[in-house]
Design a protein around this motif. Structure first.
Motif, PDB file in Angstrom:
ATOM      1  N   VAL A 103      57.157  46.116  31.834  1.00  0.00           N
ATOM      2  CA  VAL A 103      55.976  45.344  32.197  1.00  0.00           C
ATOM      3  C   VAL A 103      56.393  43.928  32.592  1.00  0.00           C
ATOM      4  N   GLY A 104      57.209  43.289  31.762  1.00  0.00           N
ATOM      5  CA  GLY A 104      57.670  41.936  32.058  1.00  0.00           C
ATOM      6  C   GLY A 104      58.391  41.851  33.389  1.00  0.00           C
ATOM      7  N   ARG A 105      59.201  42.832  33.662  1.00  0.00           N
ATOM      8  CA  ARG A 105      59.989  42.862  34.900  1.00  0.00           C
ATOM      9  C   ARG A 105      59.092  42.997  36.131  1.00  0.00           C
ATOM     10  N   ASN A 106      57.914  43.595  35.973  1.00  0.00           N
ATOM     11  CA  ASN A 106      57.066  43.902  37.125  1.00  0.00           C
ATOM     12  C   ASN A 106      55.737  43.145  37.162  1.00  0.00           C
ATOM     13  N   ILE A 107      55.494  42.283  36.189  1.00  0.00           N
ATOM     14  CA  ILE A 107      54.185  41.642  36.108  1.00  0.00           C
ATOM     15  C   ILE A 107      53.861  40.814  37.349  1.00  0.00           C
ATOM     16  N   HIS A 108      54.842  40.147  37.906  1.00  0.00           N
ATOM     17  CA  HIS A 108      54.580  39.375  39.136  1.00  0.00           C
ATOM     18  C   HIS A 108      54.201  40.294  40.286  1.00  0.00           C
ATOM     19  N   ALA A 109      54.899  41.389  40.432  1.00  0.00           N
ATOM     20  CA  ALA A 109      54.571  42.342  41.497  1.00  0.00           C
ATOM     21  C   ALA A 109      53.163  42.906  41.308  1.00  0.00           C
ATOM     22  N   LEU A 110      52.750  43.049  40.070  1.00  0.00           N
ATOM     23  CA  LEU A 110      51.423  43.587  39.779  1.00  0.00           C
ATOM     24  C   LEU A 110      50.304  42.576  40.059  1.00  0.00           C
ATOM     25  N   LEU A 111      50.562  41.309  39.806  1.00  0.00           N
ATOM     26  CA  LEU A 111      49.479  40.328  39.829  1.00  0.00           C
ATOM     27  C   LEU A 111      49.525  39.273  40.921  1.00  0.00           C
ATOM     28  N   ASP A 112      50.678  38.883  41.397  1.00  0.00           N
ATOM     29  CA  ASP A 112      50.777  37.730  42.299  1.00  0.00           C
ATOM     30  C   ASP A 112      49.817  37.807  43.481  1.00  0.00           C
ATOM     31  N   MET A 113      49.848  38.873  44.245  1.00  0.00           N
ATOM     32  CA  MET A 113      48.992  38.980  45.432  1.00  0.00           C
ATOM     33  C   MET A 113      47.521  39.047  45.055  1.00  0.00           C
ATOM     34  N   ARG A 114      47.209  39.748  43.989  1.00  0.00           N
ATOM     35  CA  ARG A 114      45.809  39.844  43.553  1.00  0.00           C
ATOM     36  C   ARG A 114      45.272  38.461  43.167  1.00  0.00           C
ATOM     37  N   LEU A 115      46.055  37.710  42.437  1.00  0.00           N
ATOM     38  CA  LEU A 115      45.607  36.385  42.006  1.00  0.00           C
ATOM     39  C   LEU A 115      45.477  35.427  43.187  1.00  0.00           C
ATOM     40  N   LYS A 116      46.373  35.536  44.157  1.00  0.00           N
ATOM     41  CA  LYS A 116      46.261  34.697  45.362  1.00  0.00           C
ATOM     42  C   LYS A 116      44.993  35.055  46.141  1.00  0.00           C
ATOM     43  N   THR A 117      44.678  36.344  46.206  1.00  0.00           N
ATOM     44  CA  THR A 117      43.464  36.788  46.888  1.00  0.00           C
ATOM     45  C   THR A 117      42.221  36.252  46.184  1.00  0.00           C
ATOM     46  N   ILE A 118      42.215  36.284  44.871  1.00  0.00           N
ATOM     47  CA  ILE A 118      41.096  35.753  44.089  1.00  0.00           C
ATOM     48  C   ILE A 118      40.953  34.248  44.334  1.00  0.00           C
ATOM     49  N   GLN A 119      42.060  33.534  44.332  1.00  0.00           N
ATOM     50  CA  GLN A 119      42.012  32.087  44.568  1.00  0.00           C
ATOM     51  C   GLN A 119      41.482  31.792  45.966  1.00  0.00           C
ATOM     52  N   ARG A 120      41.950  32.522  46.965  1.00  0.00           N
ATOM     53  CA  ARG A 120      41.467  32.297  48.336  1.00  0.00           C
ATOM     54  C   ARG A 120      39.963  32.554  48.439  1.00  0.00           C
ATOM     55  N   ALA A 121      39.470  33.593  47.749  1.00  0.00           N
ATOM     56  CA  ALA A 121      38.034  33.900  47.774  1.00  0.00           C
ATOM     57  C   ALA A 121      37.232  32.765  47.129  1.00  0.00           C
ATOM     58  N   MET A 122      37.721  32.252  46.015  1.00  0.00           N
ATOM     59  CA  MET A 122      37.047  31.149  45.353  1.00  0.00           C
ATOM     60  C   MET A 122      37.025  29.921  46.264  1.00  0.00           C
ATOM     61  N   GLU A 123      38.148  29.614  46.893  1.00  0.00           N
ATOM     62  CA  GLU A 123      38.231  28.464  47.780  1.00  0.00           C
ATOM     63  C   GLU A 123      37.320  28.631  48.992  1.00  0.00           C
ATOM     64  N   GLN A 124      37.223  29.842  49.506  1.00  0.00           N
ATOM     65  CA  GLN A 124      36.321  30.094  50.643  1.00  0.00           C
ATOM     66  C   GLN A 124      34.875  29.858  50.240  1.00  0.00           C
ATOM     67  N   GLU A 125      34.499  30.289  49.056  1.00  0.00           N
ATOM     68  CA  GLU A 125      33.136  30.055  48.566  1.00  0.00           C
ATOM     69  C   GLU A 125      32.895  28.554  48.383  1.00  0.00           C
ATOM     70  N   MET A 126      33.877  27.835  47.857  1.00  0.00           N
ATOM     71  CA  MET A 126      33.749  26.386  47.685  1.00  0.00           C
ATOM     72  C   MET A 126      33.608  25.686  49.038  1.00  0.00           C
ATOM     73  N   ARG A 127      34.279  26.215  50.033  1.00  0.00           N
ATOM     74  CA  ARG A 127      34.224  25.647  51.388  1.00  0.00           C
ATOM     75  C   ARG A 127      32.818  25.796  51.975  1.00  0.00           C
TER      76      ARG A 127
END
Length: 144
Positions: A103-127
């Motif tokens: 899990v530790g070895r792969n946690i970034h692969a599991l979450l990085d893109m998803r979290l960036k997508t969530i952040q972009r969606a939040m920023e778009q709503e703020m915009r």
């Protein structure tokens, strides 16, 4: 994880400036009394907003005013101006996940893109929300 309260305080400050600009000199002490924080917090925040071109602050007893039309200032502008997140990243990852653990070895692969997508969606709503939108709602609530 929370976004810094500087964000909501900055919005509060902008709404106060706009609400009271005709009737009061908008000083850090005046704003601090509404936000219920130390005026030093407000002065630091005003400097950040000034650096971003959102407010003008006159030294001494001059007060503060908003530099741009309210419909041209978005929540994202305020969010970026007051540095709510470190290095532009909303989600902070723990530094050293255990590489021997599957899990530790792969946690970034599991979450990085998803979290960036969530952040972009939040920023778009703020915009999509301007300070004028907030003021329109404020005027209904506080019956200026």
């Amino acid at each position: 994880m929370q976004i810094s309260s500087r964000f909501t305080i900055a919005i509060h400050v902008l709404v106060c400036i706009e609400t009271f600009k005709k009737d009061h000199k908008i000083t850090s002490d005046f704003l601090a009394s509404s936000v219920n924080v130390n005026p030093v917090v407000i002065r630091r925040l005003l400097q950040q907003l000034k650096k971003a071109g959102l407010v003008n602050v006159k030294r001494g007893s001059g007060g503060a005013d908003i530099e741009k039309p309210l419909d041209e200032i978005t929540l994202l502008d305020v969010y970026e101006a007051v540095g709510c997140v470190e290095n532009g990243e909303l989600f902070h990852f723990h530094e050293n996940p255990e590489q021997r653990c599957p899990v530790g070895r792969n946690i970034h692969a599991l979450l990085d893109m998803r979290l960036k997508t969530i952040q972009r969606a939040m920023e778009q709503e703020m915009r999509s929300v301007s300070i004028q939108d907030i003021m329109d709602d404020a005027e209904k609530l506080i019956k200026m």
